[in-house]
Design an enzyme around this catalytic site. Structure first.
Site, PDB file in Angstrom:
ATOM      1  N   GLU A 126       0.837  -1.213   0.000  1.00 58.34           N
ATOM      2  CA  GLU A 126       0.000   0.000   0.000  1.00 58.34           C
ATOM      3  C   GLU A 126       0.867   1.258   0.000  1.00 58.34           C
ATOM      4  O   GLU A 126       0.549   2.247  -0.669  1.00 58.34           O
ATOM      5  CB  GLU A 126      -0.957  -0.026   1.206  1.00 58.34           C
ATOM      6  CG  GLU A 126      -2.021  -1.120   1.030  1.00 58.34           C
ATOM      7  CD  GLU A 126      -2.909  -1.282   2.249  1.00 58.34           C
ATOM      8  OE1 GLU A 126      -2.364  -1.598   3.328  1.00 58.34           O
ATOM      9  OE2 GLU A 126      -4.125  -1.098   2.131  1.00 58.34           O
ATOM     10  N   GLU A 128      -3.773  -9.722   3.609  1.00 54.89           N
ATOM     11  CA  GLU A 128      -4.532  -9.428   4.833  1.00 54.89           C
ATOM     12  C   GLU A 128      -5.614 -10.463   5.114  1.00 54.89           C
ATOM     13  O   GLU A 128      -5.941 -10.744   6.261  1.00 54.89           O
ATOM     14  CB  GLU A 128      -5.151  -8.026   4.745  1.00 54.89           C
ATOM     15  CG  GLU A 128      -4.165  -6.881   4.977  1.00 54.89           C
ATOM     16  CD  GLU A 128      -3.417  -6.454   3.733  1.00 54.89           C
ATOM     17  OE1 GLU A 128      -3.410  -7.208   2.731  1.00 54.89           O
ATOM     18  OE2 GLU A 128      -2.820  -5.360   3.755  1.00 54.89           O
TER      19      GLU A 128
HETATM   20  C1  3H9 Z   1      -1.489  -5.086   7.056  1.00 55.98           C
HETATM   21  O1  3H9 Z   1      -0.502  -4.754   6.452  1.00 55.98           O
HETATM   22  C2  3H9 Z   1      -2.700  -4.212   7.237  1.00 55.98           C
HETATM   23  C3  3H9 Z   1      -2.729  -3.023   6.327  1.00 55.98           C
HETATM   24  O2  3H9 Z   1      -3.372  -3.346   5.119  1.00 55.98           O
HETATM   25  C4  3H9 Z   1      -3.548  -1.898   6.897  1.00 55.98           C
HETATM   26  C5  3H9 Z   1      -3.095  -1.298   8.166  1.00 55.98           C
HETATM   27  C6  3H9 Z   1      -3.872  -0.051   8.554  1.00 55.98           C
HETATM   28  N1  3H9 Z   1       4.194  -7.578  11.735  1.00 55.98           N
HETATM   29  O3  3H9 Z   1       7.467 -15.375   8.891  1.00 55.98           O
HETATM   30  P1  3H9 Z   1       8.848 -15.215   9.404  1.00 55.98           P
HETATM   31  C7  3H9 Z   1       7.737 -11.251  12.195  1.00 55.98           C
HETATM   32  S1  3H9 Z   1      -1.579  -6.599   7.819  1.00 55.98           S
HETATM   33  C8  3H9 Z   1       4.916  -7.923  12.797  1.00 55.98           C
HETATM   34  O4  3H9 Z   1       9.365 -16.223  10.354  1.00 55.98           O
HETATM   35  P2  3H9 Z   1       9.865 -15.572   6.745  1.00 55.98           P
HETATM   36  C9  3H9 Z   1       7.415 -12.686  12.531  1.00 55.98           C
HETATM   37  O5  3H9 Z   1       6.518 -12.762  13.604  1.00 55.98           O
HETATM   38  C10 3H9 Z   1      -0.020  -7.355   7.497  1.00 55.98           C
HETATM   39  N2  3H9 Z   1       5.811  -8.941  12.780  1.00 55.98           N
HETATM   40  O6  3H9 Z   1       9.908 -15.024   8.234  1.00 55.98           O
HETATM   41  C11 3H9 Z   1       8.803 -13.200  12.878  1.00 55.98           C
HETATM   42  O7  3H9 Z   1       9.110 -12.750  14.178  1.00 55.98           O
HETATM   43  P3  3H9 Z   1      10.019 -13.627  15.153  1.00 55.98           P
HETATM   44  C12 3H9 Z   1       0.054  -7.871   6.131  1.00 55.98           C
HETATM   45  C13 3H9 Z   1       5.953  -9.614  11.635  1.00 55.98           C
HETATM   46  O8  3H9 Z   1      11.090 -15.095   6.111  1.00 55.98           O
HETATM   47  C14 3H9 Z   1       9.705 -12.454  11.906  1.00 55.98           C
HETATM   48  O9  3H9 Z   1       8.961 -11.305  11.485  1.00 55.98           O
HETATM   49  N3  3H9 Z   1       1.306  -8.606   5.971  1.00 55.98           N
HETATM   50  C15 3H9 Z   1       5.215  -9.295  10.497  1.00 55.98           C
HETATM   51  O10 3H9 Z   1       9.531 -17.010   6.736  1.00 55.98           O
HETATM   52  C16 3H9 Z   1      10.079 -13.269  10.691  1.00 55.98           C
HETATM   53  O11 3H9 Z   1       8.892 -13.767  10.085  1.00 55.98           O
HETATM   54  C17 3H9 Z   1       1.385  -9.915   6.207  1.00 55.98           C
HETATM   55  O12 3H9 Z   1       0.410 -10.567   6.513  1.00 55.98           O
HETATM   56  C18 3H9 Z   1       4.299  -8.219  10.566  1.00 55.98           C
HETATM   57  N4  3H9 Z   1       3.566  -7.828   9.508  1.00 55.98           N
HETATM   58  O13 3H9 Z   1       8.624 -14.824   6.074  1.00 55.98           O
HETATM   59  C19 3H9 Z   1       2.748 -10.535   6.039  1.00 55.98           C
HETATM   60  N5  3H9 Z   1       5.557 -10.153   9.500  1.00 55.98           N
HETATM   61  O14 3H9 Z   1      11.365 -13.658  14.514  1.00 55.98           O
HETATM   62  C20 3H9 Z   1       3.068 -11.420   7.214  1.00 55.98           C
HETATM   63  C21 3H9 Z   1       6.498 -10.959  10.012  1.00 55.98           C
HETATM   64  O15 3H9 Z   1       9.954 -12.884  16.435  1.00 55.98           O
HETATM   65  N6  3H9 Z   1       4.420 -11.929   7.170  1.00 55.98           N
HETATM   66  N7  3H9 Z   1       6.745 -10.647  11.300  1.00 55.98           N
HETATM   67  O16 3H9 Z   1       9.329 -14.962  15.198  1.00 55.98           O
HETATM   68  C22 3H9 Z   1       4.783 -12.944   6.362  1.00 55.98           C
HETATM   69  O17 3H9 Z   1       4.041 -13.428   5.534  1.00 55.98           O
HETATM   70  C23 3H9 Z   1       6.184 -13.473   6.533  1.00 55.98           C
HETATM   71  O18 3H9 Z   1       6.628 -13.116   7.801  1.00 55.98           O
HETATM   72  C24 3H9 Z   1       7.214 -12.973   5.486  1.00 55.98           C
HETATM   73  C25 3H9 Z   1       8.631 -13.449   5.893  1.00 55.98           C
HETATM   74  C26 3H9 Z   1       6.856 -13.554   4.112  1.00 55.98           C
HETATM   75  C27 3H9 Z   1       7.231 -11.481   5.421  1.00 55.98           C
END
Ligand code: 3H9
Length: 648
Positions: free
Chosen positions: A103, A123
């Site tokens: 975004e 999301e």
């Molecule tokens: C959003 O964006 C809403 C908006 O539209 C509007 C807002 C107003 N936040 O998965 P991993 C942490 S909703 C906080 O093991 P990978 C995760 O907990 C969001 N923390 O790594 C972990 O922490 P820890 C939309 C986050 O390489 C560490 O990062 N976005 C977030 O296998 C490593 O993560 C998503 O839904 C976050 N957003 O995969 C994306 N993301 O080391 C969600 C990750 O303490 N994330 N962490 O355990 C993912 O899909 C995967 O984490 C990603 C990396 C592909 C990025």
């Protein structure tokens, strides 16, 4: 400083550094807003680039902040601020641009991405919709149908696909930052493109309506896919201003929806399972070659999973014929991955070259890790481990894929029990995400750390479990299957139980599932255990009678149901058998509602889970939720049986 600004001549480079995934925290939002104002105020600057440090572009809003009161600047306002102003901005994307990250990129005038980058609005996987203008801007930029596909699947698209869709303006091979600077230098003196919100990409209304209807119908009780459909409709039917306001309202409602709370719980729970305190700081042993003992469904699937993850694999079978069959099962899986475009021909050929087989254990001399997946029989397994003791190097790690047998006993039968662990895969092993890592009483930290590292390489969610009958998942499933047997003896029919489970959100009910898996394996196990069963324990023998009738499920055309052309129908023979069994045991049958059925199933899951926690088999309630969601079809958007109990 999570956001810093420097300049290369008249181009400002705004760098976000908020490890591990550059999530948009309050500090990032404030930092970006300040950076934008700095760029606008500096007469020496003509254009700006937003780039991220480390492994990825922004992976989304910081999900952890969703549980705290929102603080200004809010993300939707930040995107509007980026979009306005006099100087063009370029988003330079590597890794993943997800959710709020994409975004922000959509608030920039241009997007350039490295070829390996992925872009998405996932999301929906968190029970949400994009809440910072993503539903409106993506729909208007790339057209409603592909935008809906991206948002409703939650799956990111490749840079190549994003370019074709018009989501990004340019790609580069490497050196993203310099490519972005060159891009900015090219566009800095050109007129700025019109804002996305003022555009409306063409779309086919009839095709879109079909997709919107199908998308909402497929939601199976989940709220966020329905909300995504609504938001896409709004994006084309309302003014941009109204569509943004409607999106915001939907997002705020969904943020406190129990489904989103459950999905966020599972998101973090899945990432916590393998953080095991006992192995903190313990390095995993290096693993290059993996031995697989047994080429049946599980062995062949595990071999495919290991090959796909880049390991060399040696399969061992008891004779040439079994070996040929086992290897061809694995090769069929690889061929299927090729056919579906999941791997290239070159990768497929590399995997085939990395795959060998033998009927002699001597071939395992160089194996770093061996996974045994032979028939579930203690004596056969012990013989395999004896052969491994003889053939393998002293530091090789041994794993068994047993689902029920006592791994402590297997370990004790080996020369060095400290190197034995359980790796319980789920079928199909190359697809199912769950891996139970069974830690015996004697397993050393290196063996456990190696199991965790293997799970990570295989892309699995690794959940540690102590040794007990069935470990975490099968133990809970056996318990609620028993409850379901009681339910049908007490008054429900299999179709009632299955319908109740499906309505709750399971992909299928327990009886349908048994028919799919085959009734004979559990029957063989029950017969083995008959001698040691507590005679006081309530025992329902209907499944045994079905097996005695040769009704082993789908594969024999009948089981709990009758099958014609793959379609299940209720069989009066089974209904009669159930009614007769109740009568024979003096039970007056009473009808049950779906809620009553589910209440009993959930209560059983929780009672068994409590015992598992008490005995120290599972490390946490969250781990149990992760097992039930990823291995047993428990609806993800309900967060797992224990989450539901704590936060109804
Ligand atoms: C959003 O964006 C809403 C908006 O539209 C509007 C807002 C107003 N936040 O998965 P991993 C942490 S909703 C906080 O093991 P990978 C995760 O907990 C969001 N923390 O790594 C972990 O922490 P820890 C939309 C986050 O390489 C560490 O990062 N976005 C977030 O296998 C490593 O993560 C998503 O839904 C976050 N957003 O995969 C994306 N993301 O080391 C969600 C990750 O303490 N994330 N962490 O355990 C993912 O899909 C995967 O984490 C990603 C990396 C592909 C990025």
């Amino acid at each position: 400083m999570v956001v810093s600004v420097r300049s290369v001549q008249d181009v400002a480079i705004v760098t976000i550094e908020n490890p591990p995934v550059n999530a948009i925290s309050h500090a990032v939002r404030q930092g970006l807003l300040d950076a934008k104002q700095q760029i606008e105020a500096d007469p020496a600057i003509k254009a700006g680039i937003i780039v991220c440090a480390d492994r990825t572009f922004i992976a989304g809003a910081d999900i952890r902040e969703f549980n705290t009161p929102p603080k200004e600047p809010h993300l939707p306002d930040l995107v509007i601020a980026l979009e306005g102003g006099k100087k063009p901005l370029v988003a330079a994307i590597h890794g993943t641009a997800l959710g709020g990250g994409l975004e922000i990129a959509l608030g920039c005038d241009y997007r350039i991405a490295i070829n390996s980058a992925k872009l998405g609005l996932p999301e929906v996987n968190l029970g949400l919709i994009p809440g910072a203008g993503g539903t409106v801007r993506l729909t208007r930029l790339i057209s409603a149908e592909p935008a809906l596909d991206i948002m409703i699947s939650g799956k990111p698209v490749s840079a190549d696909r994003a370019k074709n869709l018009g989501l990004i303006d340019a790609t580069c091979d490497d050196d993203l930052q310099n490519s972005a600077i060159a891009f900015a230098n090219r566009i800095k003196d050109e007129p700025r493109p019109s804002q996305i919100l003022t555009r409306m990409a063409d779309y086919d209304r009839a095709a879109l309506d079909k997709k919107l209807t199908a998308g909402a119908a497929k939601a199976r009780g989940q709220n966020s896919p329905v909300a995504v459909c609504q938001a896409v409709r709004n994006a084309i039917e309302m003014s941009a201003h109204d569509a943004l306001a409607a999106e915001r309202k939907l997002f705020v409602e969904l943020k406190s929806d129990p489904q989103s709370l459950a999905l966020r719980h599972i998101f973090f729970a899945e990432r916590a399972t393998s953080k095991i305190s006992a192995i903190k700081g313990v390095p995993a042993a290096p693993v290059n070659q993996i031995g697989i003992i047994g080429g049946g469904t599980m062995g062949a699937g595990i071999a495919a999973a290991c090959l796909l993850a880049g390991f060399d694999v040696v399969m061992i079978e008891r004779n040439d014929e079994a070996l040929a069959q086992g290897m061809s099962r694995t090769k069929a899986t690889l061929a299927n991955s090729l056919k579906r475009g999941l791997i290239t021909q070159a990768k497929h050929d590399r995997l085939i070259a990395a795959f060998t087989g033998s009927i002699s254990y001597i071939a395992l001399a160089d194996a770093d890790l061996v996974i045994e997946a032979v028939f579930e029989d203690m004596e056969i397994k012990k013989a395999v481990f004896d052969a491994l003791d003889q053939a393998c190097k002293a530091d090789a790690i041994f794993a068994t894929n047993t689902s029920y047998l006592d791994i402590d006993e297997i370990a004790q039968s080996t020369i060095n029990p400290t190197r034995v662990i359980g790796l319980h895969f789920f079928s199909p092993a190359h697809i199912m995400k769950l891996l139970e890592l069974v830690t015996t009483k004697t397993a050393n930290p290196t063996a456990i750390a190696t199991g965790v590292a293997l799970g990570k390489r295989l892309g699995k969610i690794t959940v540690p479990s102590g040794v007990c009958d069935g470990f975490i998942g099968n133990r809970i499933m056996s318990a609620y299957r028993r409850t379901c047997d009681y339910l049908i003896e007490d008054g429900a029919l299999p179709a009632d139980v299955d319908a109740a489970m499906r309505d709750f959100g399971f992909p299928m009910g327990i009886f349908e599932m048994q028919d799919l898996a085959g009734l004979d394996i559990a029957w063989a196990m029950r017969k083995r255990r008959a001698a040691t069963r507590d005679p006081q324990e309530r025992y329902v023998d209907i499944a045994d009678t079905l097996c005695e009738m040769g009704r082993f499920g789908r594969k024999t055309g009948s089981g709990w149901y009758q099958y014609e052309n793959g379609k299940a129908t209720i069989d009066p023979t089974v209904t009669d058998l159930i009614l007769q069994t109740s009568a024979r045991n003096g039970i007056t049958r009473a009808s049950m509602t779906a809620d009553e059925i589910m209440a009993q199933i959930l209560a059983t899951m929780r009672t068994e889970a409590a015992a598992i926690l008490d005995e120290g088999i599972a490390n946490s309630a969250d781990d149990i939720d992760v097992v039930m969601v990823n291995g047993y079809g428990f609806p993800r958007w309900k967060g797992g049986p224990l989450f539901m109990a704590l936060k109804p």
